[in-house]
Every structure is written in C-alpha cells, then in structure tokens.
Design a protein around this motif. Structure first.
Motif, mmCIF file in Angstrom:
data_model
loop_
_atom_site.group_PDB
_atom_site.id
_atom_site.type_symbol
_atom_site.label_atom_id
_atom_site.label_comp_id
_atom_site.label_asym_id
_atom_site.label_seq_id
_atom_site.Cartn_x
_atom_site.Cartn_y
_atom_site.Cartn_z
ATOM 1 N N THR A 188 0.422 -1.509 -0.157
ATOM 2 C CA THR A 188 0.061 0.046 -0.225
ATOM 3 C C THR A 188 0.651 1.374 -0.089
ATOM 4 N N GLU A 189 2.076 1.250 0.189
ATOM 5 C CA GLU A 189 3.033 2.124 0.134
ATOM 6 C C GLU A 189 4.710 1.266 0.349
ATOM 7 N N ARG A 190 5.582 2.775 -0.516
ATOM 8 C CA ARG A 190 6.346 2.104 -1.734
ATOM 9 C C ARG A 190 7.132 2.024 -0.546
ATOM 10 N N ILE A 191 8.151 0.342 -0.721
ATOM 11 C CA ILE A 191 9.172 0.087 -0.468
ATOM 12 C C ILE A 191 10.636 0.473 -0.503
ATOM 13 N N ARG A 192 10.915 1.155 0.024
ATOM 14 C CA ARG A 192 13.311 1.094 -0.790
ATOM 15 C C ARG A 192 13.617 1.072 0.200
ATOM 16 N N ASP A 193 14.598 0.380 0.065
ATOM 17 C CA ASP A 193 15.494 0.238 1.696
ATOM 18 C C ASP A 193 16.457 -0.661 0.473
ATOM 19 N N ASP A 194 17.673 0.256 1.059
ATOM 20 C CA ASP A 194 19.436 0.052 0.438
ATOM 21 C C ASP A 194 19.547 -0.812 0.786
ATOM 22 N N LYS A 195 19.780 -1.280 2.231
ATOM 23 C CA LYS A 195 19.921 -1.915 2.543
ATOM 24 C C LYS A 195 20.121 -3.426 2.265
ATOM 25 N N SER A 196 18.408 -3.183 2.202
ATOM 26 C CA SER A 196 18.304 -5.199 1.502
ATOM 27 C C SER A 196 18.418 -4.741 0.101
ATOM 28 N N HIS A 197 17.850 -3.779 0.020
ATOM 29 C CA HIS A 197 18.717 -3.599 -1.385
ATOM 30 C C HIS A 197 16.921 -4.068 -2.930
ATOM 31 N N LEU A 198 15.745 -3.228 -1.782
ATOM 32 C CA LEU A 198 14.376 -3.327 -2.495
ATOM 33 C C LEU A 198 13.514 -2.099 -2.313
ATOM 34 N N ASP A 199 13.089 -2.238 -3.849
ATOM 35 C CA ASP A 199 12.191 -0.445 -4.027
ATOM 36 C C ASP A 199 11.164 -1.659 -4.717
ATOM 37 N N ALA A 201 7.107 -0.204 -5.391
ATOM 38 C CA ALA A 201 6.188 0.733 -5.399
ATOM 39 C C ALA A 201 4.907 0.087 -4.880
ATOM 40 N N PRO A 202 3.336 1.553 -5.207
ATOM 41 C CA PRO A 202 2.453 0.352 -3.948
ATOM 42 C C PRO A 202 2.203 0.013 -5.754
ATOM 43 N N GLY A 203 1.042 -1.634 -4.351
ATOM 44 C CA GLY A 203 0.451 -2.132 -6.077
ATOM 45 C C GLY A 203 0.933 -3.454 -5.903
ATOM 46 N N PRO A 204 0.263 -4.790 -7.069
ATOM 47 C CA PRO A 204 0.368 -5.794 -6.802
ATOM 48 C C PRO A 204 1.788 -6.177 -7.182
ATOM 49 N N HIS A 205 2.572 -7.303 -6.503
ATOM 50 C CA HIS A 205 4.038 -7.760 -7.127
ATOM 51 C C HIS A 205 3.959 -9.383 -6.977
ATOM 52 N N THR A 206 4.515 -9.985 -7.556
ATOM 53 C CA THR A 206 5.600 -11.213 -6.798
ATOM 54 C C THR A 206 6.729 -11.184 -6.495
ATOM 55 N N LEU A 207 7.343 -11.220 -5.777
ATOM 56 C CA LEU A 207 8.460 -11.554 -4.773
ATOM 57 C C LEU A 207 9.552 -12.655 -5.763
ATOM 58 N N THR A 342 4.108 -1.291 18.193
ATOM 59 C CA THR A 342 3.925 -2.263 17.221
ATOM 60 C C THR A 342 4.532 -1.748 16.250
ATOM 61 N N GLY A 343 5.183 -0.524 15.765
ATOM 62 C CA GLY A 343 6.181 -0.074 14.675
ATOM 63 C C GLY A 343 5.764 0.348 13.800
ATOM 64 N N ALA A 344 3.966 0.683 13.853
ATOM 65 C CA ALA A 344 3.402 1.350 12.607
ATOM 66 C C ALA A 344 3.696 0.846 10.877
ATOM 67 N N ALA A 345 3.517 -0.455 10.682
ATOM 68 C CA ALA A 345 3.808 -0.939 9.792
ATOM 69 C C ALA A 345 2.966 -2.128 9.259
ATOM 70 N N ASP A 346 1.787 -1.841 10.211
ATOM 71 C CA ASP A 346 0.722 -2.785 9.619
ATOM 72 C C ASP A 346 0.165 -2.419 8.213
ATOM 73 N N GLY A 347 -0.324 -3.106 7.464
ATOM 74 C CA GLY A 347 -0.968 -2.514 5.908
ATOM 75 C C GLY A 347 -0.824 -2.172 4.967
ATOM 76 N N ILE A 348 0.737 -2.668 5.126
ATOM 77 C CA ILE A 348 1.819 -1.911 4.483
ATOM 78 C C ILE A 348 1.997 -2.797 3.666
ATOM 79 N N VAL A 349 1.882 -4.187 4.046
ATOM 80 C CA VAL A 349 2.362 -5.135 2.658
ATOM 81 C C VAL A 349 0.488 -5.977 3.323
ATOM 82 N N GLY A 350 0.023 -6.521 2.311
ATOM 83 C CA GLY A 350 -1.159 -8.027 2.171
ATOM 84 C C GLY A 350 -1.312 -8.842 1.311
#
Length: 350
Positions: A188-199, A201-207, A342-350
């Motif tokens: 539901t939000e962009r997740i970008r993390d240089d340490k974990s090499h992850l970028d 965008a909001p929306g569906p993904h097959t990881l 809680t870390g306030a990350a609930d609902g970012i990934v579903g």
C-alpha cells in the motif's frame, strides 16, 4: 470448487512456519531411496539437550506443542549482501509457535530481536560457559551461545519448555522461494531500502527469493523504522507464503516437488529429534490439520526503552498474559496486545 475440496487442498499445504512448511511436501516425493538419502544428507541437526541441562520448565503433556523458530544468517557468507550485523551470526527473526491441543490451531508470538532481556548463564556448543547478563538484547543469546542459549533465554522469559527448535537460514530461504516460483503480495506504500536492496512501488508484486529476503529483513524504510515494523512485514509475508504454497499446484508437479524438498531440507537446521526426513515427516504430519486462517500471530507486548529508545522492553503484565495463555493452551487475549508498541507498519503489505 466446493468448500470441502478447498479445505482438503488447504490441508495438503499445511502450516509449518518459514522453510519448514514445505517439508510437508516430502510425503509425495517419489525419487526413490537415493533421493531419500540425498534429502537426509541435506538436514544438519543440532543437539541442544545436553547444553540445556536438567534445569528447564516442566514438560507439560497436554497435547500441545511449543517450537522456537529462528531465522538466522549463520550458514552462508552470501548473507552479507543483506546487511549482516557486525560481530558474527545473529537471529534476525524469532517466533514461538504454540500448537494447540488437537493440532487444529496455532498461536505465534514474535519476539523482537532488540528486546532487552535478562539472558541466563549458558553453555555454548563447545562446552564453554557463557555468563548471563541483564539488559542484553534478545538476539545476543544466539550470537554468544548458539541455538541452546536462544532456547534457554526463551524458556527463562516465558516459563514454557520448548519441545523443538527449527532454524531457517536466510540464503536457503531465498532459494526456497525461487523454487516456489515467487510469492504474491500487495503493498500500500512504497518500500525502498538500500540495505536490503528492495524497491517496491505501491501495488501487486510477485517477489522472487532475493526480493522476499529483502522484504523480511527490511527495517528502516517501513513504519517507525524499528524492528517492530519489520515483524509486521514478516507476519504479513508468512501469511502470503502459506497461501502461495496452497495455490501453486506443486502436488501435481513431481519435478517442482523434488526441488522444493531439496531446497527446504537445505534451508533448515532442526534439533536432533527432527534431524531426519522420517522425523520431519512425522512432525509435519502432526501439523497437517492446521489451516492458514487458524494461525494467530502476535508480537510480544513491548514498549520503547526509556534509557535507549532504539531498544524495547517487555511489558510485564501484558507479556505475562501472553505466556500464561500459551501455558494454559488458550488463545492470546486481545487485551495483552492493546496499546503496545507496534512499529506502525501494519497494512503496508497484504
């Protein structure tokens, strides 16, 4: 498809957290005795009973079962690519899996790696004594004393005897996801993390495996940047993982089945009572009635430490409610996790 057929299908792809889940699929492996030996050879067990000694919580025989599941970076140097911590291998993920009597439901308690605990005296794998310490980070138990010290620390925290221990190697986890063909999630939000090499965008993904590993290890870019936010991502990912196994159709694809069995047995390090294909299959069979919707995940109730806000401390009353519920083989009450960090990350990934 009828609900009855759906239910049967779910039971074929039963719950067994992280890499151990797919071991259930070994029941259909038809590669013959040579392949059986190959899988057996893959499994590297660890004997922790001697290191734990006799001073442990009472082993209550009420039909329930408690398993400590750790995700670690201990096996492979390849894990350095995902931000391996200085000072040696550590456990980034820790979950106490309580399988309720009847083995139809499970309660999972995630323990934040940054939780400050009183670490008990331990004996490491070489027989050396490791002195205990107050206000030690939870994940240092594994770092200084290995699996046995991690188990002893959890037992000291909870008062619950762990029946089994399963460690999942992060690089093996990545290969397991690739064998599955990826895991579908929606952000539901962009997740970008240089340490974990992850970028993402909001929306569906097959990881794929590398992206999945990046997601479960990402931290600074979600919620409040704490380990608590990462735990929420991990829990959401695991639910998606269980559903992916259910729907991927591997039961009709022998080649994929064998690939999954090979990856799964390489990814895990179980205790010495589960260090063979036969023992793992018996263990998995005992969990075959648990469906994903009957797996209830919570995070140990904590608050940010007043001295060091980068650490958390267990809330005594609420944590006591969690551990008492598991001891009594009851669901964790909602009151135990109300108004906790809680870390306030609930609902970012579903």
């Amino acid at each position: 498809m009828t609900e009855q057929k759906n239910s049967g299908r779910r039971r074929k792809a039963t719950f067994l957290l992280t890499g151990t889940l797919v071991v259930l699929l070994l029941g259909g492996a038809g590669g013959g005795y040579a392949y059986y030996l190959k899988l057996d050879h893959n499994i590297q067990g660890v004997d922790i009973n001697a290191q734990l000694g006799p001073q442990r919580p009472v082993d209550v025989d009420d039909g329930s079962m408690d398993v400590l599941v750790l995700g670690s970076d201990s096996r492979s140097g390849d894990n350095d690519a995902y931000g391996k911590d200085e000072g040696g291998a550590r456990s980034d993920t820790a979950m106490v899996v309580h399988v309720h009597e009847g083995h139809k439901e499970a309660s999972v308690v995630s323990i934040p790696r940054d939780t400050l605990v009183t670490r008990p005296d331990c004996t490491d794998a070489h027989g050396a004594e490791v002195p205990g310490r107050r206000r030690a980070m939870f994940n240092t138990a594994y770092e200084v004393g290995g699996p046995a010290c991690a188990v002893k620390t959890v037992e000291a925290m909870s008062g619950i005897r762990m029946d089994h221990y399963v460690e999942v190697d992060f690089t093996g986890f990545k290969k397991l996801i690739d064998e599955l063909g990826g895991v579908d999630i929606t952000t539901t939000e962009r997740i970008r993390d240089d340490k974990s090499h992850l970028d993402l965008a909001p929306g569906p993904h097959t990881l794929d495996g590398e992206q999945s590993l990046g997601l479960v290890r990402t931290r600074k870019s979600v919620g409040d940047g704490s380990d608590l936010g990462r735990i929420q991502l991990q829990q959401a990912f695991m639910k998606a993982f269980v559903e992916q196994v259910k729907d991927v159709g591997v039961l009709s694809d022998p080649a994929k089945l064998l690939g999954l069995a090979d990856a799964a047995t390489k990814a895990i390090t179980p205790d010495s009572e589960l260090d063979s294909v036969q023992e793992l299959m018996g263990f998995a069979k005992g969990l075959s009635g648990i469906e994903a919707r009957n797996v209830h995940m919570v995070t140990l109730p904590v608050a940010y430490d007043r001295i060091d806000p980068n650490r958390v401390v267990p809330l005594e009353k609420q944590s006591g409610q969690v551990w008492k519920a598991l001891k009594d083989d009851l669901p964790v009450p909602a009151s135990a996790t109300k108004d906790t960090a809680t870390g306030a990350a609930d609902g970012i990934v579903g």
